[in-house]
Every structure is written in structure tokens, then in C-alpha cells.
Design a protein around this motif. Structure first.
Motif, PDB file in Angstrom:
ATOM      1  N   GLY A   1       0.789  -1.221   0.000  1.00 23.70           N
ATOM      2  CA  GLY A   1       0.000   0.000   0.000  1.00 23.70           C
ATOM      3  C   GLY A   1       0.822   1.272   0.000  1.00 23.70           C
TER       4      GLY A   1
ATOM      5  N   ALA B   1      -1.181   4.032  -1.377  1.00 25.04           N
ATOM      6  CA  ALA B   1      -2.517   4.165  -0.793  1.00 25.04           C
ATOM      7  C   ALA B   1      -2.467   5.002   0.481  1.00 25.04           C
ATOM      8  CB  ALA B   1      -3.093   2.784  -0.491  1.00 25.04           C
ATOM      9  N   HIS B   2      -3.595   5.616   0.802  1.00 23.62           N
ATOM     10  CA  HIS B   2      -3.772   6.282   2.100  1.00 23.62           C
ATOM     11  C   HIS B   2      -2.763   7.404   2.339  1.00 23.62           C
ATOM     12  CE1 HIS B   2      -6.291   2.802   2.641  1.00 23.62           C
ATOM     13  NE2 HIS B   2      -5.268   1.991   2.683  1.00 23.62           N
ATOM     14  N   VAL B   3      -2.269   8.022   1.276  1.00 23.29           N
ATOM     15  CA  VAL B   3      -1.407   9.189   1.455  1.00 23.29           C
ATOM     16  C   VAL B   3      -1.931  10.314   0.564  1.00 23.29           C
ATOM     17  CG1 VAL B   3       0.676   7.918   2.085  1.00 23.29           C
ATOM     18  CG2 VAL B   3       0.235   8.406  -0.329  1.00 23.29           C
ATOM     19  N   GLU B   4      -1.638  11.530   0.983  1.00 23.79           N
ATOM     20  CA  GLU B   4      -2.014  12.699   0.195  1.00 23.79           C
ATOM     21  C   GLU B   4      -0.904  12.908  -0.832  1.00 23.79           C
ATOM     22  OE1 GLU B   4      -2.946  15.712  -1.627  1.00 23.79           O
ATOM     23  OE2 GLU B   4      -1.490  16.513  -0.187  1.00 23.79           O
TER      24      GLU B   4
ATOM     25  N   GLY C   1       2.673   9.439   7.787  1.00 21.48           N
ATOM     26  CA  GLY C   1       1.606   8.875   8.598  1.00 21.48           C
ATOM     27  C   GLY C   1       1.982   7.565   9.237  1.00 21.48           C
TER      28      GLY C   1
ATOM     29  N   GLN D   1       1.800   4.439   8.068  1.00 21.50           N
ATOM     30  CA  GLN D   1       2.303   3.310   7.295  1.00 21.50           C
ATOM     31  C   GLN D   1       3.310   3.772   6.258  1.00 21.50           C
ATOM     32  OE1 GLN D   1      -1.555   1.987   5.438  1.00 21.50           O
ATOM     33  NE2 GLN D   1      -0.380   2.092   3.537  1.00 21.50           N
TER      34      GLN D   1
ATOM     35  N   SER E   1       5.089   4.629   2.903  1.00 24.96           N
ATOM     36  CA  SER E   1       4.625   5.125   1.612  1.00 24.96           C
ATOM     37  C   SER E   1       5.793   5.206   0.645  1.00 24.96           C
ATOM     38  CB  SER E   1       3.984   6.506   1.762  1.00 24.96           C
ATOM     39  OG  SER E   1       4.980   7.496   1.969  1.00 24.96           O
TER      40      SER E   1
END
Length: 213
Positions: free
Chosen positions: A82, A85-88, A148, A150, A152
Motif C-alpha cells: 500500500g 494508498a492512504h497518502v495525500e 503517517g 504506514q 509510503s
């Protein structure tokens, strides 16, 4: 057996390290060709005359010559961790741009101050701290990874350059006031992923049996 992408790489190059990190994390096998920079193979120069690593040649003949493009291509095939994923994404791109632009320029000056006599190594180091290193430590004091909770793409893209910064004066870095950054760097350096991409391979020659990475 289908043809594999071919990766021209150099073990210690931070750009090549981050490309290998993404390929290994994405579980995309490639034929690895370790390059001796003073004796670059003709096969690499034929597809990428600029002569820098990494270079990835896909089975259809497409050539990807930039490390970040190799990373995003690999993670576009598979992203089990991921990393995208889940990052800006704008924040991620900004952080990497600072790393690849002004921080890398200061890192080169810190490593080779004799080539850049306008300032001392210590002054270049302080400029790098003010620009980037202190911010990374602040981020990592508040969260496990740069963007964050996790890992990236930003972590993998930046860690080889922080590693290089730390190695310029390892004794200084070991006691510098950046404990969170040290923990993050050590966790990466000790990870099975990083150890796998830093394995040593002999220089590639055209007659060699392919090395699958």
C-alpha cells in the motif's frame, strides 16, 4: 519463460536503491544487470545514452530512465504494501521534490566540500539540516513514517539519501539531535527488504547467466 524487464543498476547509487526497493516491494521480478560506472555496458548506453542508473527496459522495448518513474511503474503493477494508498499525493510529491532538488544539492556539497569551496562541510550540513533533516525528524517524532502511520513511496524514495547523509560523518550522526530519524533509518537498514536490495552482485557481462532479482 516470459522475458523479464531488465534493470541496469549500481548497488550504492541512491537512485538505483530506491528503484530496487520498489521493484522488490512490488514483487516484480527483473533481470538485474549490475553496472560498473567507469565501464558502462554498451547495451545500456544503446537504450539510454545519458549513461546514468537506474534504467529499466521492459519486454516490449519501452525504456524507463528515471528512478521515480521506475518506482511508480513497479507499484502500478502491484502494491501489496500500500505504498501509494492512504497518502495525500501532493504532500508526497512535495516531500520527494525537496529531497531530489535542494537537499540532494546540499548533500553533494556536504560530501565533496572541496568541489564547492564557498562553504565548509559543516556549513553545508547545517543548511541541509535547516532545509530538510530537522523537518524529517519532527515528522518521525509524531508518526512512524514520513506521511503517517504506514510506509509510503515517500519513505522508500527518501531513505537512500538520508542514509547517504548519515554516512558522510557517521560518528556525528550517531549523536546528532535527531533520534526519531535515526530510528527510522535503522529500521529501514535492518529490514529484510533493504538487506535484499543491498545484496552484492558481480558486474554484468553479456555472456553471463541472467541474475533474476
Amino acid at each position: 519463460m516470459p522475458a523479464l524487464p531488465i534493470l541496469y543498476s549500481f548497488r550504492r547509487c541512491p537512485y538505483a536503491i530506491r528503484a530496487r526497493l520498489a521493484l522488490k516491494a512490488a514483487q516484480v521480478p527483473v533481470e538485474l544487470r549490475e553496472v560498473v560506472l567507469r565501464d558502462k555496458p554498451a547495451a545500456m548506453l544503446a537504450i539510454s545514452p545519458k549513461g546514468t542508473v537506474p534504467v529499466l527496459q521492459l519486454p516490449d522495448g519501452q525504456v524507463i530512465q528515471e528512478s521515480l518513474e521506475i518506482m511508480t511503474w513497479a507499484l502500478g503493477q502491484s502494491d501489496p504494501g500500500g505504498w501509494l494508498a492512504h497518502v495525500e499525493h501532493q504532500a508526497m510529491q512535495g516531500l520527494i521534490a525537496t529531497n531530489d532538488g535542494p537537499f540532494k544539492a546540499l548533500l553533494d556539497r556536504y560530501k565533496y566540500p572541496e568541489r564547492h569551496p564557498a562553504h565548509t562541510a559543516t556549513e553545508y550540513r547545517q543548511q541541509a539540516i535547516d532545509l530538510f533533516i530537522a523537518d524529517l525528524d519532527r515528522r518521525l517524532s509524531a508518526q512512524a513514517h514520513l506521511l503517517g502511520g504506514q510506509t509510503s513511496l515517500a519513505d522508500a524514495a527518501i531513505v537512500p539519501f538520508v542514509r547517504q547523509f548519515a554516512q558522510v560523518d557517521a560518528d556525528w550522526f550517531a549523536s546528532a539531535p535527531f533520534p526519531a530519524l535515526r530510528r527510522w533509518l535503522q529500521a529501514w537498514a535492518n529490514s529484510p527488504l533493504f538487506e535484499a536490495v543491498m545484496a552484492k552482485h558481480p558486474a554484468w557481462r553479456p555472456a553471463d547467466t541472467p541474475t533474476v532479482f
